[in-house]
Motif scaffolding. Structure first.
Motif, PDB file in Angstrom:
ATOM      1  N   VAL A  10      98.365  57.385  49.616  1.00 55.82           N
ATOM      2  CA  VAL A  10      97.438  58.439  50.013  1.00 55.82           C
ATOM      3  C   VAL A  10      97.118  58.233  51.494  1.00 55.82           C
ATOM      4  CG1 VAL A  10      95.179  59.497  49.617  1.00 55.82           C
ATOM      5  CG2 VAL A  10      96.484  58.574  47.678  1.00 55.82           C
ATOM      6  N   VAL A  11      97.251  59.326  52.263  1.00 59.67           N
ATOM      7  CA  VAL A  11      97.106  59.257  53.711  1.00 59.67           C
ATOM      8  C   VAL A  11      96.043  60.257  54.165  1.00 59.67           C
ATOM      9  CG1 VAL A  11      98.343  59.490  55.901  1.00 59.67           C
ATOM     10  CG2 VAL A  11      99.560  58.642  53.880  1.00 59.67           C
ATOM     11  N   ASP A  12      95.160  59.840  55.065  1.00 60.49           N
ATOM     12  CA  ASP A  12      94.116  60.704  55.610  1.00 60.49           C
ATOM     13  C   ASP A  12      94.692  61.644  56.668  1.00 60.49           C
ATOM     14  OD1 ASP A  12      91.591  61.738  55.892  1.00 60.49           O
ATOM     15  OD2 ASP A  12      90.681  59.906  56.667  1.00 60.49           O
ATOM     16  N   THR A  13      93.884  62.584  57.125  1.00 59.64           N
ATOM     17  CA  THR A  13      94.333  63.600  58.080  1.00 59.64           C
ATOM     18  C   THR A  13      94.835  63.011  59.393  1.00 59.64           C
ATOM     19  OG1 THR A  13      92.073  63.865  58.889  1.00 59.64           O
ATOM     20  CG2 THR A  13      92.821  65.410  57.182  1.00 59.64           C
ATOM     21  N   ASP A  14      94.416  61.805  59.731  1.00 62.23           N
ATOM     22  CA  ASP A  14      94.865  61.174  60.977  1.00 62.23           C
ATOM     23  C   ASP A  14      96.051  60.237  60.765  1.00 62.23           C
ATOM     24  OD1 ASP A  14      93.698  59.003  59.731  1.00 62.23           O
ATOM     25  OD2 ASP A  14      92.336  58.522  61.374  1.00 62.23           O
ATOM     26  N   GLY A  15      96.616  60.222  59.542  1.00 59.12           N
ATOM     27  CA  GLY A  15      97.780  59.386  59.258  1.00 59.12           C
ATOM     28  C   GLY A  15      97.460  57.985  58.790  1.00 59.12           C
ATOM     29  N   THR A  16      96.182  57.702  58.535  1.00 57.00           N
ATOM     30  CA  THR A  16      95.773  56.378  58.073  1.00 57.00           C
ATOM     31  C   THR A  16      95.954  56.268  56.562  1.00 57.00           C
ATOM     32  OG1 THR A  16      94.154  56.217  59.853  1.00 57.00           O
ATOM     33  CG2 THR A  16      93.850  54.728  57.979  1.00 57.00           C
ATOM     34  N   VAL A  17      96.530  55.158  56.133  1.00 61.42           N
ATOM     35  CA  VAL A  17      96.725  54.911  54.701  1.00 61.42           C
ATOM     36  C   VAL A  17      95.379  54.584  54.062  1.00 61.42           C
ATOM     37  CG1 VAL A  17      97.854  53.434  52.990  1.00 61.42           C
ATOM     38  CG2 VAL A  17      99.094  54.119  55.064  1.00 61.42           C
ATOM     39  N   LEU A  18      95.019  55.372  53.042  1.00 63.38           N
ATOM     40  CA  LEU A  18      93.756  55.180  52.321  1.00 63.38           C
ATOM     41  C   LEU A  18      93.920  54.422  51.008  1.00 63.38           C
ATOM     42  CD1 LEU A  18      92.274  58.796  52.632  1.00 63.38           C
ATOM     43  CD2 LEU A  18      91.713  56.783  54.031  1.00 63.38           C
ATOM     44  N   HIS A  19      95.097  54.559  50.401  1.00 68.95           N
ATOM     45  CA  HIS A  19      95.315  54.000  49.061  1.00 68.95           C
ATOM     46  C   HIS A  19      96.816  53.830  48.853  1.00 68.95           C
ATOM     47  CE1 HIS A  19      95.088  53.642  44.648  1.00 68.95           C
ATOM     48  NE2 HIS A  19      96.075  54.507  44.612  1.00 68.95           N
ATOM     49  N   THR A  20      97.183  52.759  48.164  1.00 72.42           N
ATOM     50  CA  THR A  20      98.573  52.584  47.746  1.00 72.42           C
ATOM     51  C   THR A  20      98.594  52.041  46.326  1.00 72.42           C
ATOM     52  OG1 THR A  20      98.785  50.306  48.550  1.00 72.42           O
ATOM     53  CG2 THR A  20      99.388  52.076  50.097  1.00 72.42           C
ATOM     54  N   GLU A  21      99.654  52.372  45.641  1.00 71.54           N
ATOM     55  CA  GLU A  21      99.897  51.786  44.317  1.00 71.54           C
ATOM     56  C   GLU A  21     101.399  51.626  44.125  1.00 71.54           C
ATOM     57  OE1 GLU A  21      99.353  52.528  39.514  1.00 71.54           O
ATOM     58  OE2 GLU A  21      98.999  54.188  40.891  1.00 71.54           O
ATOM     59  N   GLN A  22     101.805  50.415  43.860  1.00 70.53           N
ATOM     60  CA  GLN A  22     103.179  50.110  43.450  1.00 70.53           C
ATOM     61  C   GLN A  22     103.104  49.928  41.943  1.00 70.53           C
ATOM     62  OE1 GLN A  22     106.045  48.867  45.695  1.00 70.53           O
ATOM     63  NE2 GLN A  22     107.110  49.439  43.847  1.00 70.53           N
ATOM     64  N   VAL A  23     103.607  50.887  41.177  1.00 70.66           N
ATOM     65  CA  VAL A  23     103.490  50.809  39.720  1.00 70.66           C
ATOM     66  C   VAL A  23     104.321  49.611  39.242  1.00 70.66           C
ATOM     67  CG1 VAL A  23     103.845  52.025  37.546  1.00 70.66           C
ATOM     68  CG2 VAL A  23     103.093  53.293  39.569  1.00 70.66           C
ATOM     69  N   PRO A  24     103.693  48.641  38.545  1.00 68.81           N
ATOM     70  CA  PRO A  24     104.375  47.394  38.206  1.00 68.81           C
ATOM     71  C   PRO A  24     105.540  47.546  37.230  1.00 68.81           C
ATOM     72  CG  PRO A  24     102.031  47.294  37.595  1.00 68.81           C
ATOM     73  CD  PRO A  24     102.284  48.626  38.187  1.00 68.81           C
ATOM     74  N   GLU A  25     105.461  48.492  36.313  1.00 69.07           N
ATOM     75  CA  GLU A  25     106.565  48.778  35.367  1.00 69.07           C
ATOM     76  C   GLU A  25     107.009  50.204  35.638  1.00 69.07           C
ATOM     77  OE1 GLU A  25     109.397  49.498  32.880  1.00 69.07           O
ATOM     78  OE2 GLU A  25     108.678  47.426  32.963  1.00 69.07           O
ATOM     79  N   ILE A  26     108.265  50.361  35.994  1.00 67.15           N
ATOM     80  CA  ILE A  26     108.786  51.656  36.421  1.00 67.15           C
ATOM     81  C   ILE A  26     108.558  52.755  35.388  1.00 67.15           C
ATOM     82  CG2 ILE A  26     110.888  52.883  37.126  1.00 67.15           C
ATOM     83  CD1 ILE A  26     111.843  50.046  38.106  1.00 67.15           C
ATOM     84  N   ALA A  27     108.575  52.414  34.127  1.00 61.31           N
ATOM     85  CA  ALA A  27     108.405  53.420  33.076  1.00 61.31           C
ATOM     86  C   ALA A  27     106.964  53.899  32.937  1.00 61.31           C
ATOM     87  CB  ALA A  27     108.895  52.864  31.738  1.00 61.31           C
ATOM     88  N   ASP A  28     106.023  53.219  33.584  1.00 62.95           N
ATOM     89  CA  ASP A  28     104.611  53.587  33.472  1.00 62.95           C
ATOM     90  C   ASP A  28     104.232  54.648  34.499  1.00 62.95           C
ATOM     91  OD1 ASP A  28     104.363  51.728  31.453  1.00 62.95           O
ATOM     92  OD2 ASP A  28     103.435  50.204  32.734  1.00 62.95           O
ATOM     93  N   GLU A  29     103.242  55.458  34.150  1.00 58.21           N
ATOM     94  CA  GLU A  29     102.732  56.464  35.079  1.00 58.21           C
ATOM     95  C   GLU A  29     101.806  55.801  36.091  1.00 58.21           C
ATOM     96  OE1 GLU A  29     101.509  60.367  33.502  1.00 58.21           O
ATOM     97  OE2 GLU A  29     102.169  59.596  31.542  1.00 58.21           O
ATOM     98  N   PRO A  30     101.669  56.417  37.264  1.00 59.36           N
ATOM     99  CA  PRO A  30     100.723  55.881  38.248  1.00 59.36           C
ATOM    100  C   PRO A  30      99.286  56.124  37.801  1.00 59.36           C
ATOM    101  CG  PRO A  30     101.628  57.960  39.023  1.00 59.36           C
ATOM    102  CD  PRO A  30     102.351  57.623  37.750  1.00 59.36           C
ATOM    103  N   ASN A  31      98.362  55.503  38.499  1.00 58.68           N
ATOM    104  CA  ASN A  31      96.939  55.692  38.238  1.00 58.68           C
ATOM    105  C   ASN A  31      96.477  56.923  39.031  1.00 58.68           C
ATOM    106  OD1 ASN A  31      94.137  55.595  38.157  1.00 58.68           O
ATOM    107  ND2 ASN A  31      94.067  53.365  38.229  1.00 58.68           N
TER     108      ASN A  31
END
Length: 166
Positions: free
Chosen positions: A136-157
């Motif tokens: 997730v990136v803010d209007t100025d290009g700053t990263v606000l949130h990241t998630e690397q889903v640990p099991e590929i078969a799982d949905e993100p949060n």
């Protein structure tokens, strides 16, 4: 490199996601009309990057459906669905599913996006595809949130990604 699993089997990515507070790496991807799109095309918008291996898997398809449903409610926000699928596959899926609140983009030409964001698989059955991640990136290009889903078969949060926009 990030360590995730595919069906419980460990696999690795080329690096790690950008850090919260850092500027998101620039990108150049291809849309379903085969036009190049870069981060500058989305300037002034908050971005939810929904990144996944392939639209032709159930979990990836569900993430597109879920973000499509939520995207219409997000002010000044674009949801970018990114994979290495050919743009034709993304257009076919979105057309069949009446998906129209997200932007489908592909990293099929160079793979630079996956490398720059540190999420290209380097091992396993999905080697060279993109790992399931949310950035997730803010209007100025700053990263606000990241998630690397640990099991590929799982949905993100989804909730955590959307809460980052509040």
């Amino acid at each position: 490199m990030a360590n995730v699993t595919l069906g419980g089997t460990p696999v690795e990515t080329i690096g790690n996601l950008p850090k919260i507070g850092d500027k998101a790496p620039k990108f150049k991807l291809t849309n379903t009309d085969l036009e190049d799109k870069t981060n500058t095309d989305f300037e002034g918008n908050r971005l939810v990057l929904n990144i996944f291996p392939s639209v032709d898997t159930g979990t990836c398809a569900q993430s597109i459906r879920t973000f499509n449903e939520k995207a219409g409610q997000l002010e000044n926000t674009k949801v970018l669905c990114i994979s290495k699928d050919l743009p034709f596959a993304m257009a076919r899926f979105c057309g069949a599913e009446d998906i129209d609140n997200v932007v489908s983009l592909s990293d099929y030409k160079t793979g630079k996006f996956g490398n720059d964001y540190g999420l290209t698989f380097t091992t396993g059955a999905f080697e060279t595809l993109l790992s399931r991640c949310i950035v997730v990136v803010d209007t100025d290009g700053t990263v606000l949130h990241t998630e690397q889903v640990p099991e590929i078969a799982d949905e993100p949060n989804y909730k955590a990604a959307l809460d980052a926009l509040k």
